[in-house]
Structures are given as structure tokens and as C-alpha cells.
Design a protein around this motif. Structure first.
Motif, mmCIF file in Angstrom:
data_model
loop_
_atom_site.group_PDB
_atom_site.id
_atom_site.type_symbol
_atom_site.label_atom_id
_atom_site.label_comp_id
_atom_site.label_asym_id
_atom_site.label_seq_id
_atom_site.Cartn_x
_atom_site.Cartn_y
_atom_site.Cartn_z
ATOM 1 N N PRO A 178 43.771 47.111 -37.321
ATOM 2 C CA PRO A 178 44.326 46.356 -38.886
ATOM 3 C C PRO A 178 43.403 45.805 -39.743
ATOM 4 O O PRO A 178 44.531 46.055 -41.206
ATOM 5 C CB PRO A 178 45.194 44.841 -37.733
ATOM 6 C CG PRO A 178 45.218 45.481 -36.451
ATOM 7 C CD PRO A 178 44.438 47.266 -36.590
ATOM 8 N N MET A 179 42.127 45.642 -39.354
ATOM 9 C CA MET A 179 41.938 45.773 -40.747
ATOM 10 C C MET A 179 41.196 46.046 -42.155
ATOM 11 O O MET A 179 41.031 46.352 -42.803
ATOM 12 C CB MET A 179 40.326 45.003 -40.470
ATOM 13 C CG MET A 179 39.545 43.731 -39.188
ATOM 14 S SD MET A 179 38.663 43.512 -38.224
ATOM 15 C CE MET A 179 37.512 43.158 -39.946
ATOM 16 N N VAL A 180 40.671 47.732 -41.369
ATOM 17 C CA VAL A 180 40.896 49.139 -42.363
ATOM 18 C C VAL A 180 42.342 48.989 -42.739
ATOM 19 O O VAL A 180 42.673 49.651 -43.608
ATOM 20 C CB VAL A 180 41.296 50.187 -41.289
ATOM 21 C CG1 VAL A 180 41.337 51.583 -42.189
ATOM 22 C CG2 VAL A 180 40.033 50.567 -41.076
ATOM 23 N N ASP A 198 35.406 46.922 -31.625
ATOM 24 C CA ASP A 198 36.700 46.713 -30.596
ATOM 25 C C ASP A 198 37.660 47.584 -31.969
ATOM 26 O O ASP A 198 37.897 46.940 -32.565
ATOM 27 C CB ASP A 198 37.008 45.544 -30.386
ATOM 28 C CG ASP A 198 38.964 45.266 -30.043
ATOM 29 O OD1 ASP A 198 39.144 46.653 -29.253
ATOM 30 O OD2 ASP A 198 39.365 44.472 -29.702
ATOM 31 N N PHE A 199 38.167 49.192 -31.243
ATOM 32 C CA PHE A 199 39.056 49.428 -32.023
ATOM 33 C C PHE A 199 40.451 49.392 -32.909
ATOM 34 O O PHE A 199 41.245 49.107 -33.366
ATOM 35 C CB PHE A 199 38.780 51.323 -32.493
ATOM 36 C CG PHE A 199 37.580 51.713 -32.629
ATOM 37 C CD1 PHE A 199 36.333 51.681 -34.123
ATOM 38 C CD2 PHE A 199 36.684 51.945 -31.456
ATOM 39 C CE1 PHE A 199 34.882 52.177 -34.211
ATOM 40 C CE2 PHE A 199 35.079 52.245 -31.644
ATOM 41 C CZ PHE A 199 34.291 52.403 -33.366
ATOM 42 N N ALA A 224 44.536 46.812 -43.658
ATOM 43 C CA ALA A 224 44.742 45.681 -44.887
ATOM 44 C C ALA A 224 43.926 45.485 -45.789
ATOM 45 O O ALA A 224 44.322 45.829 -47.157
ATOM 46 C CB ALA A 224 44.270 44.324 -43.948
ATOM 47 N N ARG A 225 43.324 46.582 -45.509
ATOM 48 C CA ARG A 225 42.018 47.044 -46.637
ATOM 49 C C ARG A 225 42.440 48.262 -47.720
ATOM 50 O O ARG A 225 42.110 48.104 -48.885
ATOM 51 C CB ARG A 225 40.551 47.342 -46.066
ATOM 52 C CG ARG A 225 39.801 45.994 -45.634
ATOM 53 C CD ARG A 225 38.810 46.226 -46.267
ATOM 54 N NE ARG A 225 38.118 44.364 -45.989
ATOM 55 C CZ ARG A 225 36.905 44.423 -45.067
ATOM 56 N NH1 ARG A 225 35.615 45.994 -45.826
ATOM 57 N NH2 ARG A 225 36.449 43.615 -44.713
ATOM 58 N N LEU A 226 43.221 49.115 -47.129
ATOM 59 C CA LEU A 226 43.649 49.781 -47.533
ATOM 60 C C LEU A 226 44.732 49.798 -48.338
ATOM 61 O O LEU A 226 45.492 50.797 -49.136
ATOM 62 C CB LEU A 226 44.153 51.701 -46.834
ATOM 63 C CG LEU A 226 42.547 52.399 -46.567
ATOM 64 C CD1 LEU A 226 43.214 53.068 -45.272
ATOM 65 C CD2 LEU A 226 41.585 52.350 -46.911
ATOM 66 N N ALA A 227 45.789 48.680 -47.963
ATOM 67 C CA ALA A 227 46.910 49.011 -48.324
ATOM 68 C C ALA A 227 46.668 48.333 -49.800
ATOM 69 O O ALA A 227 45.699 47.485 -50.519
ATOM 70 C CB ALA A 227 48.133 47.218 -47.835
#
Length: 152
Positions: free
Chosen positions: A145-147, A139-140, A149-152
Motif C-alpha cells: 500500500p505504501m508503494v 513486511d511486503f 500511495a507513492r505511485l498514485a
């Protein structure tokens, strides 16, 4: 067997079994795919939709029916909500297995590593890799939001 063939085979089986509800849903799936084929032909693409686009069409159909079922429940029409859920079950038969949270996390790490993403500006590239490789399997809307959060 490709997705279109599986859908056509299921449609024929539903006709033979005289399963009206299943037949109606399978016809809706077929019509959505053919509509996209026609739209692509207008753009000059003669071969029609690919497997990834069929998966995207099925995903959109499920989201539409989930929203309709929710609206019917809020309106007190449980019979119509149940009919929408039955259609969702038929459409889900043709989707690949959804990834678990652990598999999604692993796929995110792999996509971030393969693109060399270091900041939020690289989010589009990461999402592009994920959509190309995992269409219909995650589910994109939840992955975005997960991406981020990881890139922030």
C-alpha cells in the motif's frame, strides 16, 4: 555463516541441551526447507533453495504461527497461544533485523528511482526490486500500500 548452517548448528545445540521445545521448532524449520528442496528437485533445480527462499519460508512460518496464536486466544486457549509465540521467538532468531519505517521509506524511494516508476502500472517492477534486495527484512504486505500511495 549461511542460514542453513546456523539452523543446523542450533539444532545440534538444542539436542545436546535437551531443549525439547526449541528442538521441535528447529526440526519444523529444517523439514520446511527440505520440503522445498524436494519440490525444486522435481522441477529440475538440483542445488536446492537459496538464502532468499529460506528467509521467505521463515517469514511464512511466523505468519502461520501469528494467525494460530490469534485463533487460540480467541478460543480461550492461552496455553496454546503461548506455545505458538515461543515458536515465533525461535524462528525470529534466524531472520535479519527488520527495517525501521524511515529505512523502508528510503528503500522505497531508491527502488522507485532505480526503476524509473511513474505510475501505478510500475508497481510490480518496484515490488520486484524490493523483494530481491530486502527479502525477510520488510513486511511486503505493509509495503504494497505504501508503494501504491507513492505511485498514485
Amino acid at each position: 555463516m549461511d542460514l542453513r548452517t546456523r539452523i543446523s548448528t542450533a539444532l545440534t545445540a538444542a539436542m545436546k541441551a535437551r531443549d525439547a521445545e526449541r528442538l521441535g521448532t528447529l526440526r519444523l524449520i529444517n523439514a520446511a526447507i527440505k520440503d522445498k528442496d524436494i519440490a525444486l528437485r522435481g522441477e529440475g533445480v538440483e542445488e536446492g533453495v537459496g538464502e532468499a527462499e529460506v528467509l521467505a519460508i521463515l517469514g511464512r512460518m511466523i505468519k502461520q504461527r501469528q494467525e494460530s496464536a490469534r485463533a487460540y486466544e480467541e478460543g480461550g486457549r492461552l496455553d496454546l497461544a503461548e506455545a505458538e509465540r515461543a515458536e515465533i521467538a525461535v524462528v525470529e532468531e534466524f531472520l535479519p533485523r527488520q527495517l525501521t519505517e524511515a529505512e523502508v521509506a528510503k528503500a522505497l524511494d531508491a527502488a522507485i528511482a532505480s526503476t524509473g516508476a511513474a505510475s501505478i502500472r510500475d508497481m510490480g517492477r518496484v515490488m520486484g526490486v524490493l523483494k530481491a534486495e530486502y527479502a525477510g527484512r520488510m513486511d511486503f504486505g505493509a509495503v504494497g500500500p505504501m508503494v501504491r500511495a507513492r505511485l498514485a
